[in-house]
Design a protein around this motif. Structure first.
Motif, mmCIF file in Angstrom:
data_model
loop_
_atom_site.group_PDB
_atom_site.id
_atom_site.type_symbol
_atom_site.label_atom_id
_atom_site.label_comp_id
_atom_site.label_asym_id
_atom_site.label_seq_id
_atom_site.Cartn_x
_atom_site.Cartn_y
_atom_site.Cartn_z
ATOM 1 N N UNK A 236 0.667 -1.107 -0.118
ATOM 2 C CA UNK A 236 -0.123 0.035 -0.019
ATOM 3 C C UNK A 236 0.656 1.463 0.169
ATOM 4 N N UNK A 237 1.375 1.472 -1.360
ATOM 5 C CA UNK A 237 2.118 2.365 -1.206
ATOM 6 C C UNK A 237 2.147 3.606 -0.640
ATOM 7 N N UNK A 238 2.373 4.457 -0.508
ATOM 8 C CA UNK A 238 1.357 5.634 -0.101
ATOM 9 C C UNK A 238 1.079 7.108 -0.806
ATOM 10 N N UNK A 239 1.920 7.146 -0.985
ATOM 11 C CA UNK A 239 2.430 8.016 -2.477
ATOM 12 C C UNK A 239 1.536 7.861 -3.646
ATOM 13 N N UNK A 243 -1.341 9.999 -5.601
ATOM 14 C CA UNK A 243 -1.592 10.056 -7.451
ATOM 15 C C UNK A 243 -2.428 9.052 -7.783
ATOM 16 N N UNK A 244 -2.594 7.584 -7.657
ATOM 17 C CA UNK A 244 -3.746 7.147 -8.610
ATOM 18 C C UNK A 244 -5.510 7.343 -7.830
ATOM 19 N N UNK A 261 1.361 16.445 -14.632
ATOM 20 C CA UNK A 261 2.208 15.530 -14.374
ATOM 21 C C UNK A 261 1.056 14.116 -15.244
ATOM 22 N N UNK A 262 0.089 14.596 -14.959
ATOM 23 C CA UNK A 262 -1.125 13.965 -15.094
ATOM 24 C C UNK A 262 -1.424 13.349 -17.289
ATOM 25 N N UNK A 379 5.516 3.004 -9.254
ATOM 26 C CA UNK A 379 5.599 1.172 -10.024
ATOM 27 C C UNK A 379 3.748 1.335 -9.815
ATOM 28 N N UNK A 380 3.618 1.951 -8.844
ATOM 29 C CA UNK A 380 1.713 1.423 -8.711
ATOM 30 C C UNK A 380 0.611 2.738 -9.107
ATOM 31 N N UNK A 381 1.701 3.831 -9.148
ATOM 32 C CA UNK A 381 0.794 5.384 -10.771
ATOM 33 C C UNK A 381 1.495 4.606 -11.680
ATOM 34 N N UNK A 382 2.356 4.427 -11.879
ATOM 35 C CA UNK A 382 2.050 4.531 -13.771
ATOM 36 C C UNK A 382 1.858 3.142 -14.122
ATOM 37 N N UNK A 383 1.373 2.440 -13.539
ATOM 38 C CA UNK A 383 0.748 0.810 -14.308
ATOM 39 C C UNK A 383 -0.705 1.348 -14.029
ATOM 40 N N UNK A 384 -0.880 2.129 -12.806
ATOM 41 C CA UNK A 384 -2.422 2.773 -12.530
ATOM 42 C C UNK A 384 -3.404 3.075 -13.736
ATOM 43 N N UNK A 385 -1.707 4.279 -14.214
ATOM 44 C CA UNK A 385 -2.805 4.753 -15.497
ATOM 45 C C UNK A 385 -2.463 4.422 -16.170
#
Length: 402
Positions: A236-239, A243-244, A261-262, A379-385
């Protein structure tokens, strides 16, 4: 995350870098009228401000523009950007601003495109300074960290009072007096304590776009997870989760909120090569000139240790072309050639590129060799994007390629 060090395989400094410098960051002041808790200039590891004058001299400023003129002639660059920073740049004497602006205009008149931005905390913009910025087409970015009750926890005066109300008055004054066109946008440091929907509602009401930055205080000497909590952070990465959630809200809004960024993440997935520093991480083509003329590495490497941005160069003695042969500057100019080994097979490497530079820094190394300590977040954010925009990207890709 592995704690094993990877050797930094730096090339010998025998040839100019393929990537040129495109930006100089001028530290007009080494003092500030705010005392932000996370400030990399005054409140983290670096103590350089104790060693330099409070104000950049007119001679240092003039020499910097002269060096830039020589550099663009030598390299045939059509454009070179200036970023006016501090400390707080609005504290610089108006007479010195006038001299610098005239020198910049002379450079523009010679045929070089010179975009200039000034990043301010927004506490006060003198009418005389506003007129000068407008006259010389110098854009203004304002730093503010979300809605008032969150901003005022970290962006405080030296007396401990929040700054939001004063910044809001400054921006309103700028707009009502006809200077809205020089407002380039807002700069905000990510704060996962702000509920994503509340943040997006606030951002939607801003009169200009916003950059939301990954935190720069985390590195291998200051991990984002508590001791013994790596596994729970990995899950559960906080940032990354914050961002996601912002991105999911952003995708659904009409009209779209301007969050760089988005926007640039989606553009990168469509094949765009244009991006800013927190994305792709293939180059960092900027250098800093401090108030006494000392030339430093980008501010992103200032926070991880005292003197982390130091180099042996000074703008009063050294030309810019010489910096291209320096091992550390070359490393950051060619950052994409030094991808951490762990990142080679990562499915989001084209967006992340090993991670935003501050998180890759290690107090035991001159230059970074490992992936960012925010790897799980990014990784969590970019994979979500990537996954949440998949159908949209496929639909837009033929149009983008035309």
């Amino acid at each position: 995350m592995s704690e094993d060090s990877l050797a930094a395989d730096l090339p010998e400094a025998t040839a100019p870098a393929r990537t040129r410098f495109t930006t100089a960051i001028l530290k007009l002041t080494a003092t500030c009228n705010l005392n932000c808790t996370y400030c990399y200039m005054f409140n983290l590891a670096d103590r350089t401000y104790h060693q330099v004058p409070a104000m950049m001299s007119a001679d240092v400023a003039r020499t910097t523009i002269s060096r830039i003129r020589d550099y663009v002639v030598e390299t045939d660059l059509p454009q070179f950007s200036l970023a006016l920073h501090g400390g707080e740049p609005t504290l610089w004497p108006l007479k010195d601003f006038e001299l610098l602006a005239r020198q910049v205009q002379d450079l523009r008149d010679s045929g070089v495109e010179v975009p200039v931005t000034m990043q301010t905390n927004g506490l006060r913009l003198r009418p005389e300074l506003l007129r000068l910025l407008d006259a010389y087409d110098i854009r203004v970015g304002v730093s503010v960290d979300g809605p008032a009750r969150y901003n005022d926890r970290t962006r405080v005066t030296h007396g401990g009072r929040g700054s939001y109300a004063r910044v809001a008055r400054t921006v309103e004054d700028l707009l009502t007096k006809g200077y809205g066109h020089i407002l380039s946008g807002f700069l905000c440091v990510a704060d996962p304590d702000i509920p994503p929907q509340e943040f997006m509602q606030w951002a939607a009401g801003l009169p200009a776009g916003i950059d939301v930055l990954w935190p720069i205080q985390h590195h291998y000497g200051n991990l984002p997870w508590a001791p013994g909590k790596l596994e729970s952070y990995r899950q559960n990465p906080r940032y990354g989760t914050w961002f996601s959630k912002l991105f999911a809200d952003w995708l659904q809004r009409d009209p779209v909120v301007d969050i760089r960024l988005f926007e640039q993440s989606v553009a990168a997935l469509l094949g765009s090569r244009r991006h800013f520093d927190a994305l792709v991480n293939d180059r960092l083509p900027a250098f800093v000139v401090n108030t006494d003329g000392r030339i430093e590495l980008n501010d992103y490497v200032r926070s991880y240790r005292d003197g982390g941005a130091a180099t042996p160069y000074n703008i009063l003695n050294d030309d810019i072309l010489r910096l291209e042969a320096d091992r550390e500057f070359r490393f950051f100019l060619e950052l994409g050639s030094h991808l951490p080994l762990e990142c080679g097979q990562c499915p989001v490497v084209d967006l992340c590129g090993g991670g935003f530079v501050p998180g890759r820094m290690d107090p035991s190394q001159e230059v970074p060799s490992r992936r960012s300590v925010l790897c799980y977040d990014q990784y969590y954010f970019f994979d979500f994007v990537r996954q949440s925009t998949g159908p949209l990207i496929e639909a837009l890709r033929p149009i983008a390629s035309q």
